[in-house]
Design an enzyme around this catalytic site. Structure first.
Site, PDB file in Angstrom:
ATOM      1  N   GLY A 154      60.631  47.587  80.329  1.00  0.00           N
ATOM      2  CA  GLY A 154      59.212  47.672  79.992  1.00  0.00           C
ATOM      3  C   GLY A 154      58.568  46.293  80.002  1.00  0.00           C
TER       4      GLY A 154
ATOM      5  N   GLY B  40      58.253  43.959  77.788  1.00  0.00           N
ATOM      6  CA  GLY B  40      59.040  42.874  77.199  1.00  0.00           C
ATOM      7  C   GLY B  40      60.059  42.338  78.193  1.00  0.00           C
TER       8      GLY B  40
ATOM      9  N   THR C  64      59.274  52.842  80.860  1.00  0.00           N
ATOM     10  CA  THR C  64      58.956  53.065  79.447  1.00  0.00           C
ATOM     11  C   THR C  64      58.646  54.536  79.244  1.00  0.00           C
ATOM     12  OG1 THR C  64      57.153  52.942  77.837  1.00  0.00           O
ATOM     13  CG2 THR C  64      56.684  52.024  79.969  1.00  0.00           C
ATOM     14  N   ILE C  65      59.164  55.115  78.181  1.00  0.00           N
ATOM     15  CA  ILE C  65      58.799  56.520  77.939  1.00  0.00           C
ATOM     16  C   ILE C  65      57.345  56.592  77.481  1.00  0.00           C
ATOM     17  CG2 ILE C  65      61.130  57.271  77.342  1.00  0.00           C
ATOM     18  CD1 ILE C  65      60.025  57.654  74.449  1.00  0.00           C
ATOM     19  N   ASP C  66      56.805  55.482  77.024  1.00  0.00           N
ATOM     20  CA  ASP C  66      55.440  55.507  76.480  1.00  0.00           C
ATOM     21  C   ASP C  66      54.368  55.578  77.569  1.00  0.00           C
ATOM     22  OD1 ASP C  66      56.572  55.285  74.000  1.00  0.00           O
ATOM     23  OD2 ASP C  66      56.368  53.110  73.900  1.00  0.00           O
TER      24      ASP C  66
ATOM     25  N   ARG D 255      54.074  54.246  69.840  1.00  0.00           N
ATOM     26  CA  ARG D 255      53.719  53.303  68.774  1.00  0.00           C
ATOM     27  C   ARG D 255      52.316  52.762  69.027  1.00  0.00           C
ATOM     28  NH1 ARG D 255      58.352  49.158  68.663  1.00  0.00           N
ATOM     29  NH2 ARG D 255      57.649  49.216  70.803  1.00  0.00           N
TER      30      ARG D 255
ATOM     31  N   ARG E 188      54.887  71.896  57.335  1.00  0.00           N
ATOM     32  CA  ARG E 188      56.242  71.373  57.573  1.00  0.00           C
ATOM     33  C   ARG E 188      56.173  70.291  58.645  1.00  0.00           C
ATOM     34  NH1 ARG E 188      57.030  73.905  53.671  1.00  0.00           N
ATOM     35  NH2 ARG E 188      58.691  75.393  53.203  1.00  0.00           N
TER      36      ARG E 188
HETATM   37  O1  F6P Z   1      58.850  51.687  73.492  1.00  0.00           O
HETATM   38  C1  F6P Z   1      59.662  52.798  73.595  1.00  0.00           C
HETATM   39  C2  F6P Z   1      59.960  53.390  72.246  1.00  0.00           C
HETATM   40  O2  F6P Z   1      60.672  54.561  72.459  1.00  0.00           O
HETATM   41  C3  F6P Z   1      58.740  53.638  71.359  1.00  0.00           C
HETATM   42  O3  F6P Z   1      58.016  54.795  71.674  1.00  0.00           O
HETATM   43  C4  F6P Z   1      59.374  53.663  70.007  1.00  0.00           C
HETATM   44  O4  F6P Z   1      58.452  53.309  69.011  1.00  0.00           O
HETATM   45  C5  F6P Z   1      60.448  52.629  70.110  1.00  0.00           C
HETATM   46  O5  F6P Z   1      60.788  52.530  71.470  1.00  0.00           O
HETATM   47  C6  F6P Z   1      61.670  52.931  69.299  1.00  0.00           C
HETATM   48  O6  F6P Z   1      62.562  51.881  69.427  1.00  0.00           O
HETATM   49  P1  F6P Z   1      64.032  51.860  68.801  1.00  0.00           P
HETATM   50  O7  F6P Z   1      64.945  52.498  69.802  1.00  0.00           O
HETATM   51  O8  F6P Z   1      64.321  50.430  68.593  1.00  0.00           O
HETATM   52  O9  F6P Z   1      64.002  52.667  67.525  1.00  0.00           O
END
Ligand code: F6P
Length: 362
Positions: free
Chosen positions: A118, A120, A141-143, A187, A279
């Site tokens: 991603g 970073g 990135t899954i985001d 996030r 829930r």
């Molecule tokens: O950036 C990808 C991601 O899956 C975010 O959606 C999530 O907040 C984060 O990574 C979770 O990271 P980790 O695997 O460090 O918990």
């Protein structure tokens, strides 16, 4: 003058994993080896190139990677804490190990690094490129929030997993007359929540980009429940915030978040809507694991092949980018320039509103 073809490249996977990383590794190895290029795999992010780490660099063969197309995770391992320019040791120390990395890469005869990651990881790749190690980036990135590519593999798989979960929550919500909240990843950007909510028929979607007002969510839930329905589905991105939590805008990219966005939303709704059962389900890393969808395998494969094609053309400092129907080349710098968030006025948000989906914002 004819260009000398590279003889040895390395590949690494960095940052959080997602479905489709192995498909990229497979495509790179199959294509490169067929063109006479040896491929080395760097384990655990870039750790394999750093001193005193258990991770290593090893040769990858077509035989090893051929069965990997449908396999989740990454055979190379990954890390989201392994920045060689600011390496965090177990003792809390922070060291710049980039010099040692470059020396090791030279010793191993690595002429080019394909870095799958991603923003970073691509920022690290860009710095290595500037220091003389040629780098080609493959976006992941899954985001789905990288601006330099229309789409990233792993995203579709995550949305599929989350939509399946929402489908399952619907039947139990209906049986028990409950309001079900599903927290999904995201996030800084709410793409997974938005796509899941629309594909799974949610009533409310809470996004990091659109701060919500609990009273507005409750008003919309009353409308839904008042119309004869006795259950409701809410999809919450993990970065979603109530207006009372924000300082007027989305948080800075990568800023720490405190978990529990869906639980906080549920508590706020319960306080304003007594007598209704709520829930919360937090899907978490389930979204990152398992078999990639057919589309994500295809996308990952094409990105991997094009990365090798770019290497064969002698390019570096670039990112392979999905721009349907083609995979194109953009600068590595553009990969890290901007986060792509859900724009509040985007057409897709309008489409969701047209269906009566509430974002709790107005
Ligand atoms: O950036 C990808 C991601 O899956 C975010 O959606 C999530 O907040 C984060 O990574 C979770 O990271 P980790 O695997 O460090 O918990």
């Amino acid at each position: 003058m004819t260009m000398r073809q590279i003889r040895r490249l390395a590949i690494n996977t960095g940052g959080g994993d997602c479905s489709g990383l192995n498909a990229v590794i497979r495509a790179v190895v199959l294509h490169a080896c067929a063109r006479g290029i040896e491929v080395l795999g760097v384990e655990d992010g870039l750790d394999g190139l750093l001193p005193n780490k258990p991770a290593v660099v090893r040769k990858l063969t077509p035989e090893e990677v051929r069965p990997l197309l449908a396999q989740g995770g990454t055979i190379l391992g990954t890390s989201n804490r392994g920045d060689p320019f600011a390496y965090h040791g177990a003792d809390g120390s922070v060291q710049d190990l980039s010099g040692a990395l470059l020396v090791r890469a030279r010793e191993l005869g690595i002429e080019l690094l394909i870095t799958v990651g991603g923003d970073g990881s691509q920022a690290i790749g860009l710095k290595l490129q500037e220091l003389g190690l040629p780098v080609i980036g493959v976006p992941k990135t899954i985001d789905n929030d990288l601006d330099a590519t229309v789409e990233t593999f792993g995203f579709g798989t995550a949305v599929q997993v989350a939509t399946d979960a929402l489908d399952r929550l619907r039947t139990t919500a209906e049986s028990h007359d409950r309001i079900m909240l599903l927290e999904v990843m995201g996030r800084d950007a709410g793409w997974i929540a938005l796509h899941t909510g629309m594909a799974g028929g949610a009533d409310v979607i809470l996004l990091p980009e659109l701060a919500y007002e609990p009273a507005v969510v409750v008003r919309d839930l009353r409308r839904i429940l008042g119309g004869g329905r006795r259950f409701a589905l809410i999809v919450v991105a993990e970065g979603a915030q109530a207006r009372s939590e924000t300082d007027g805008g989305p948080r800075a990219r990568g800023a720490k978040i405190h978990g529990g966005a869906a639980q906080r939303a549920a508590d706020r709704i319960a306080a304003l809507l007594p007598g209704v059962e709520l829930r919360v389900t937090v899907l978490g890393h389930v979204q990152r694991g398992g078999t990639p969808t057919a589309y994500d395998r295809l996308l990952a494969t094409r990105l991997g092949v094009e990365a090798v094609e770019a290497a064969l053309r002698g390019e570096s400092g670039v990112l392979v980018s999905s721009q349907p129907p083609d995979i194109r080349i953009v600068s590595l710098a553009s990969a890290v320039a901007r986060v792509r968030r859900v724009e509040p006025e985007a057409q897709i948000v309008g489409h969701a509103r047209a269906l009566g989906i509430s974002f709790g914002d107005r």
